[in-house]
Each structure stands twice: as C-alpha cells, then as structure tokens.
Design a protein around this motif. Structure first.
Motif, PDB file in Angstrom:
ATOM      1  N   VAL A   1      33.326  34.683  54.438  1.00 21.35           N
ATOM      2  CA  VAL A   1      32.620  34.868  53.160  1.00 21.35           C
ATOM      3  C   VAL A   1      33.542  34.897  51.936  1.00 21.35           C
ATOM      4  N   SER A   2      34.800  34.544  52.141  1.00 19.87           N
ATOM      5  CA  SER A   2      35.667  34.412  50.964  1.00 19.87           C
ATOM      6  C   SER A   2      36.648  33.284  51.241  1.00 19.87           C
ATOM      7  N   ARG A   3      37.310  32.787  50.184  1.00 19.27           N
ATOM      8  CA  ARG A   3      38.316  31.738  50.382  1.00 19.27           C
ATOM      9  C   ARG A   3      39.508  31.999  49.493  1.00 19.27           C
ATOM     10  N   LYS A   4      40.649  31.582  50.022  1.00 18.74           N
ATOM     11  CA  LYS A   4      41.874  31.786  49.270  1.00 18.74           C
ATOM     12  C   LYS A   4      42.163  30.570  48.394  1.00 18.74           C
ATOM     13  N   THR A   5      41.812  29.422  48.924  1.00 24.72           N
ATOM     14  CA  THR A   5      42.203  28.175  48.259  1.00 24.72           C
ATOM     15  C   THR A   5      41.244  27.761  47.134  1.00 24.72           C
ATOM     16  N   VAL A   6      40.046  28.320  47.139  1.00 30.06           N
ATOM     17  CA  VAL A   6      39.093  27.921  46.102  1.00 30.06           C
ATOM     18  C   VAL A   6      39.223  28.867  44.918  1.00 30.06           C
ATOM     19  N   LYS A   7      39.543  28.313  43.775  1.00 34.47           N
ATOM     20  CA  LYS A   7      39.756  29.194  42.626  1.00 34.47           C
ATOM     21  C   LYS A   7      38.490  29.336  41.768  1.00 34.47           C
ATOM     22  N   TRP A   8      37.652  28.322  41.794  1.00 32.31           N
ATOM     23  CA  TRP A   8      36.454  28.359  40.946  1.00 32.31           C
ATOM     24  C   TRP A   8      35.348  29.159  41.645  1.00 32.31           C
ATOM     25  N   GLY A   9      35.437  30.465  41.461  1.00 34.27           N
ATOM     26  CA  GLY A   9      34.457  31.332  42.113  1.00 34.27           C
ATOM     27  C   GLY A   9      34.631  32.754  41.614  1.00 34.27           C
ATOM     28  N   ILE A  10      33.848  33.655  42.171  1.00 32.25           N
ATOM     29  CA  ILE A  10      33.923  35.058  41.747  1.00 32.25           C
ATOM     30  C   ILE A  10      35.011  35.759  42.565  1.00 32.25           C
ATOM     31  N   PRO A  11      36.017  36.367  41.896  1.00 30.05           N
ATOM     32  CA  PRO A  11      37.098  37.007  42.661  1.00 30.05           C
ATOM     33  C   PRO A  11      36.610  38.232  43.438  1.00 30.05           C
ATOM     34  N   VAL A  12      37.239  38.460  44.589  1.00 34.50           N
ATOM     35  CA  VAL A  12      36.985  39.701  45.322  1.00 34.50           C
ATOM     36  C   VAL A  12      37.703  40.798  44.540  1.00 34.50           C
ATOM     37  N   GLU A  13      36.996  41.858  44.197  1.00 33.86           N
ATOM     38  CA  GLU A  13      37.562  42.838  43.260  1.00 33.86           C
ATOM     39  C   GLU A  13      38.779  43.554  43.845  1.00 33.86           C
ATOM     40  N   PHE A  14      38.731  43.821  45.149  1.00 32.96           N
ATOM     41  CA  PHE A  14      39.811  44.600  45.759  1.00 32.96           C
ATOM     42  C   PHE A  14      40.901  43.713  46.366  1.00 32.96           C
ATOM     43  N   ASP A  15      40.818  42.384  46.157  1.00 34.48           N
ATOM     44  CA  ASP A  15      41.835  41.474  46.696  1.00 34.48           C
ATOM     45  C   ASP A  15      41.763  40.190  45.876  1.00 34.48           C
ATOM     46  N   LYS A  16      42.449  40.201  44.751  1.00 33.88           N
ATOM     47  CA  LYS A  16      42.233  39.154  43.738  1.00 33.88           C
ATOM     48  C   LYS A  16      42.661  37.749  44.184  1.00 33.88           C
ATOM     49  N   ASP A  17      43.365  37.638  45.316  1.00 32.30           N
ATOM     50  CA  ASP A  17      43.740  36.319  45.836  1.00 32.30           C
ATOM     51  C   ASP A  17      42.553  35.565  46.399  1.00 32.30           C
ATOM     52  N   GLN A  18      41.518  36.314  46.683  1.00 36.98           N
ATOM     53  CA  GLN A  18      40.366  35.723  47.366  1.00 36.98           C
ATOM     54  C   GLN A  18      39.196  35.562  46.393  1.00 36.98           C
ATOM     55  N   THR A  19      38.449  34.466  46.575  1.00 33.80           N
ATOM     56  CA  THR A  19      37.193  34.351  45.816  1.00 33.80           C
ATOM     57  C   THR A  19      36.034  34.404  46.809  1.00 33.80           C
ATOM     58  N   ILE A  20      34.917  34.894  46.308  1.00 34.36           N
ATOM     59  CA  ILE A  20      33.743  35.054  47.174  1.00 34.36           C
ATOM     60  C   ILE A  20      33.192  33.672  47.490  1.00 34.36           C
ATOM     61  N   TYR A  21      33.072  33.406  48.767  1.00 43.16           N
ATOM     62  CA  TYR A  21      32.663  32.088  49.225  1.00 43.16           C
ATOM     63  C   TYR A  21      31.167  31.897  48.996  1.00 43.16           C
ATOM     64  N   VAL A  22      30.837  30.689  48.716  1.00 39.20           N
ATOM     65  CA  VAL A  22      29.589  30.307  48.069  1.00 39.20           C
ATOM     66  C   VAL A  22      28.290  30.968  48.553  1.00 39.20           C
ATOM     67  N   TRP A  23      28.130  31.230  49.868  1.00 38.62           N
ATOM     68  CA  TRP A  23      26.795  31.692  50.266  1.00 38.62           C
ATOM     69  C   TRP A  23      26.460  33.116  49.840  1.00 38.62           C
ATOM     70  N   VAL A  24      27.442  34.012  49.845  1.00 40.69           N
ATOM     71  CA  VAL A  24      27.144  35.378  49.375  1.00 40.69           C
ATOM     72  C   VAL A  24      26.856  35.330  47.867  1.00 40.69           C
ATOM     73  N   ASP A  25      27.598  34.500  47.186  1.00 39.24           N
ATOM     74  CA  ASP A  25      27.378  34.319  45.753  1.00 39.24           C
ATOM     75  C   ASP A  25      26.003  33.691  45.498  1.00 39.24           C
ATOM     76  N   ALA A  26      25.674  32.647  46.275  1.00 40.64           N
ATOM     77  CA  ALA A  26      24.440  31.891  45.991  1.00 40.64           C
ATOM     78  C   ALA A  26      23.176  32.641  46.419  1.00 40.64           C
ATOM     79  N   LEU A  27      23.169  33.127  47.658  1.00 44.30           N
ATOM     80  CA  LEU A  27      21.929  33.741  48.178  1.00 44.30           C
ATOM     81  C   LEU A  27      21.506  34.975  47.383  1.00 44.30           C
TER      82      LEU A  27
END
Ligand code: ME8
Length: 526
Positions: A205-231
């Motif tokens: 549910v998160s990705r390191k390589t994708v920058k265009w997304g919502i950052p994980v608040e407690f681990d800024k290297d990661q962005t929230i992967y599309v389905w948690v964001d979308a659904l």
C-alpha cells in the motif's frame, strides 16, 4: 420509516487522457439513477471525481513538459465541461489532490498503522505500470497483466503492506451472508472463485519509487500507493476525519458504488477490508457493470487504440444531443453486461427510440390538441372502460419503472417507460381522434382521448426526465411542470385543465442513417 437518503458514486477517473465514451458510461448511468431518486423525493448525494496520483500521471505530465498540477487542471476542466454537456448532476466532484482529501488520507493511513494493520516489508512481484497494479506470478494471465493484458515488469522494493489476509474470513462471511453486496451475481462468483478461495495475500500500500502521491506521514520516503488513496475518496468526500463530518454521518454507508468490472476486486475485497480495519460500516452494494465494446475492445483511454476507434463523445453530443448519447448508453447496453457500440447501432437507436417513439408522441399529440381544440386542454371528459384500461396499464408500467430503478436496473426501468410511450401511441391509434372528429358531436370524445393521452405523455415524460434531461423537460414546461416530482401513489392525475399549448417542432428529428454514417466515418478518420 424508509430511509430517504441515497448516496451513489462513480469511480474516480484517471485523468490520463481526454475522456471517451467508455468513461461516460458509468457517469451517465449513475446520473440517471441519481436523478430518478431525487424525483422520487430522496435526498441524494451523487459523487464523482478524478484519481490524480501515481506514476502514470507524473509520466504523462513530464512528457508534455508540464507540471503535474498544470496538466491535471487542464484535464479536470475538460472533464467537468464534458459532464456539463452530458447534463451530469453530480453533487460533488472530488479530486484526490484536494487538500481535504490529502489530509484525511494521511490520517487514515496512520490509523490503519496504529491499528496494527500496516507493516513494512519487501515487495517482490510483478507490476503493471498502466494499471498501477501489483500482481503475483499466479495471478498473471499468460505472463501478462490480468486486467489489461499488457506486459508487466519485475518489482522488488521496500514498502508498507496492509494485512488483507487478516480479513479473509470476515470477507468470505460477507459473501456468504449478503448476496446483494456485490452485483450482478456473476461478479460475486468470480471474486469467490478467482480470489477468495485461493486465499488473500497482504497488499502493498505504499511505494518508494513513486513520488507523485501522498507521503506517508511517519516515513517520508514512502508515498501512499494508489488504492488506499483512491478508494477512500468515497468517505473523504463526505468529510470523514475532517472538522465537519455531518455529510459523512448523513450519507455513509453508501447505497451503491457503481464501477466497471475490471475494478471489482479492489472495491469488493480490498475496500471492505480497509473499512473493517477502520471500524466503519460497509457500502450497501457494489455494482460491477460491463464494458462498452468497440471493434471488439474496451473503449477506454487506458487502452491505446487506433485513431478511428476512439470517438469523442462531444462529437455525438454536438451532432445529436446529450440525450442521444444517454439513450444509447442507458437503453442499448444491458446494465451489468458488455455491449457493442457502433455508429449504426447508435443512429438506429436514435431513430427507433428517440425520433419514432419519444419525440413523435409529443409532437403528434400537441399537433392534435392544436388542430381539434385550438390548443386548449379541457376536462369536459367522459372516460370509458378504454380510458380505465389505459390508466391501469400505465400505472402498472410506472410501478415497474420505479421498482426497477430501486433494484438498480436502469436499462429495464427505461424500457418500462418506453412501453408507456408505446401505450400512449397505441391508445391514440386505437381511438383515432381524426375519425371521431368527422362524427357529429364528437367533441367530448376527442377531449377525453386527448386529455388521457396527455396524462399518459406526462407520466412517461416525468419518468423520462431522469434519463433524457435535455429535451423532455421542454415539453413538461409547456404543461406547467418545472420541477419533476414522481408521485408513486398517483397516476394520470396531472392538473392540466385549461392549459394552452402551441405546436412544437419534434424533439428529435429523424436522421438519414446512411448519410450520418458517412459523416461520422469521415470525422473518425480525419
Ligand atoms: O479505474 N465501457 O479509473 P479509469 C464501460 N481510477 N466503462 C468503461 C469503459 C468502457 N469501454 N472504459 C472505461 C479507474 N470505463 C480508477 C478508479 S475508484 C476508487 C478508482 C469505466 O478512469 C471503467 O470501467 O480507468 C471504470 O469504472 C471507469 O471508467 C473509470 O476508469
């Protein structure tokens, strides 16, 4: 007492290109269902929007030498313009880049983490870039993405996982106990056989390589992967976890999420698990519709097709009206199944349904009122058994149409209304006012026939307003109906005595099909 709130959603669309007729499908169907419910007196919340994060969007914007937001703003403006041309009556348009959504998704992710349902690990598997979907080897079909059939790439990276496996039993139970959760039934069987019976795996549910997304608040290297964001758009749009949760309290759980069949798995397995983790009620129903098929393929922006395969819905709207597009999508494709699109089918449907039935009834009837009664409707009438039977039939068809929309069968609901039009045309043909006019003392009989025919017309048109909102309202206005309300308990009881009408041009002029096909082919091949 019956709950009179009604919350309906379309998927949020990827603004990865201009929208096609395929994207119009879900939206038009939802709009018709939403409008019908409003006319029945429901307090409706109809949500649509755009799914704006992910690698694909970033890639497209950069290929165009644009900033992501600049690109997105253009496409979103274009989409809103298309929805307005199609008379889409959404109550809210959510963009996943909207500030309130970003804030709420951040909180949701934290909440899932605090609940112990999210953990960090290494993801190894396959990834479909256009679909933004991770797959396991077993899920691939002939080594390709099971959703779109294209090549997948190897993925191996650190990311956060959602404990989907923890919810397997609960979700299996959901399918056993609630046969209406996912419709049509065939889709539920597919989910059980293809996914649930094989066991649910935890989900990246998160990705390191994708920058265009919502950052994980407690681990800024990661962005929230599309389905948690979308659904989660379905709840953030209502203000979930914001300062004002009143809409959320009023409308959640949704009455129905309407989606295309290729995203059923996300909505009917992953989404319920996320909601279970959040301790929220599940949507009452998920409806997975079929595809509009064009030359054997899905008419969609995410599937690259030849130039003359993609037909811009605007061309159809401009040439034939938005009602023409809506008539085709609602009436010619059975809701839940795939259905073909072709120029010829579209144009034949226009002539067969809109010109010959819907439009013809009002122009001929109003013509007769002008000819035989100087345009004035009178209630100096003496109904006979014929009128009684006519009213009874209409009552039954009206009831069917309402029932079918409540059962989420818009194609059948529309067809029941078209049968009312047939009844009205048949009633006029049988009563033959033109012959009665030749008989001495026939005035009262003509007044009766026209009075009842108008009642039938108004019953049909008030129901049709949800399906064809551009044109039929013009006729309803002539009879003093500005705001359509469907009275479930009344039939043929409109106050029309003394109304004066004037001749109208037909709502839908008959088309020369061969000429139109030639024109459309020219446009498509230009
Ligand atoms: O899937 N016939 O977005 P999307 C019928 N962002 N429906 C069609 C169609 C066709 N030919 N082509 C497209 C997404 N659609 C995600 C959704 S929701 C939380 C996230 C429909 O823009 C498709 O089936 O690719 C889907 O329901 C909708 O357009 C959006 O597709």
């Amino acid at each position: 007492m019956e709950n009179k709130n009604f919350y309906i959603t379309t998927p949020i669309y990827y603004p990865s290109n201009k929208f096609t007729l395929g994207n119009c499908y879900t939206t038009v169907l939802c709009d018709a269902i939403a409008r019908f419910h409003r006319a029945l007196g429901y307090d409706v919340f109809f949500l649509t929007g755009t799914d704006e994060h992910g690698q694909k969007i970033a890639k497209i914007a950069s290929a165009k030498n644009m900033k992501e937001m600049q690109y997105l703003n253009e496409i979103v403006a274009d989409a809103k313009d298309l929805w307005s041309l199609l008379n889409i009556s959404y109550d809210k348009f959510i963009r996943t880049t909207d500030d309130y959504h970003v804030k709420a998704v951040t909180k949701i992710f934290n909440k899932l983490y605090q609940n112990g349902d999210i953990y960090k690990s290494i993801y190894k598997g396959k990834y479909c870039v256009p679909c933004e979907s991770f797959w396991s080897e077993e899920q691939l079909v002939d080594g390709k993405c099971p959703d779109c059939g294209r090549d997948v790439i190897d993925a191996n990276e650190e990311c956060y996982f959602f404990k989907l496996s923890k919810y397997e039993d609960k979700i299996k139970k959901l399918y056993q106990t609630n046969k209406n959760f996912l419709l049509p039934e065939s889709r539920a069987n597919e989910m059980i056989n293809n996914f649930l019976s094989k066991g649910l795996k935890d989900l990246c549910v998160s990705r390191k390589t994708v920058k265009w997304g919502i950052p994980v608040e407690f681990d800024k290297d990661q962005t929230i992967y599309v389905w948690v964001d979308a659904l989660t758009n379905y709840i953030t749009a209502l203000g979930y976890l914001s300062e004002d949760e009143s809409l959320f309290k009023k409308f959640w759980p949704a009455d129905v999420h309407v989606i295309g069949k290729e995203i059923v798995r996300f909505h009917s397995i992953i989404w319920p698990a996320i909601l279970m983790s959040l301790g929220l009620p599940l949507p009452k129903m998920i409806f997975g519709h079929g595809w509009l098929i064009f030359n054997g393929g899905k008419l969609s922006k995410s599937k690259e097709s030849g130039k003359n395969e993609v037909l811009d819905p605007r061309i159809l709207i401009e040439r034939y009206s938005s009602d023409a597009v809506r008539n085709f999508l609602i009436g010619e494709i059975s809701f839940g199944q795939d259905g073909p699109y072709s120029q010829e089918l579209f144009l034949n449907s226009f002539n067969g349904i809109l010109a010959n039935k819907v439009g013809n009834l009002s122009s001929r009837l109003i013509g007769m009122i002008c000819k035989y009664q100087n345009g004035i409707i009178t209630n100096k009438i003496s109904p006979t058994e014929q009128e009684q039977n006519f009213v009874n039939t209409i009552k039954q068809l009206k009831c069917d149409s309402i029932q079918k929309i409540k059962e989420l069968k818009p194609t059948l609901s529309y067809k029941s209304v078209l049968k009312i039009i047939d009844e009205c045309n048949g009633y006029i043909d049988n009563c033959k006012p033109w012959e009665v006019a030749k008989q001495e003392g026939g005035e009262e009989r003509i007044a009766t026939i026209l009075y009842f025919a108008v009642q039938g017309l108004l019953e049909a048109y008030t129901l049709l307003d949800a399906f064809l909102p551009e044109k039929v309202c013009q006729v309803l206005k002539l009879f003093g109906i500005d705001k359509v309300k469907i009275d479930e308990n009344a039939c043929c009881n409109f106050k029309i005595d003394g109304i004066k009408v004037e001749k109208i041009t037909p709502l839908f002029a008959r088309l020369d099909i061969n000429k139109e096909i030639e024109e459309l082919d020219k446009i498509a091949n230009d």
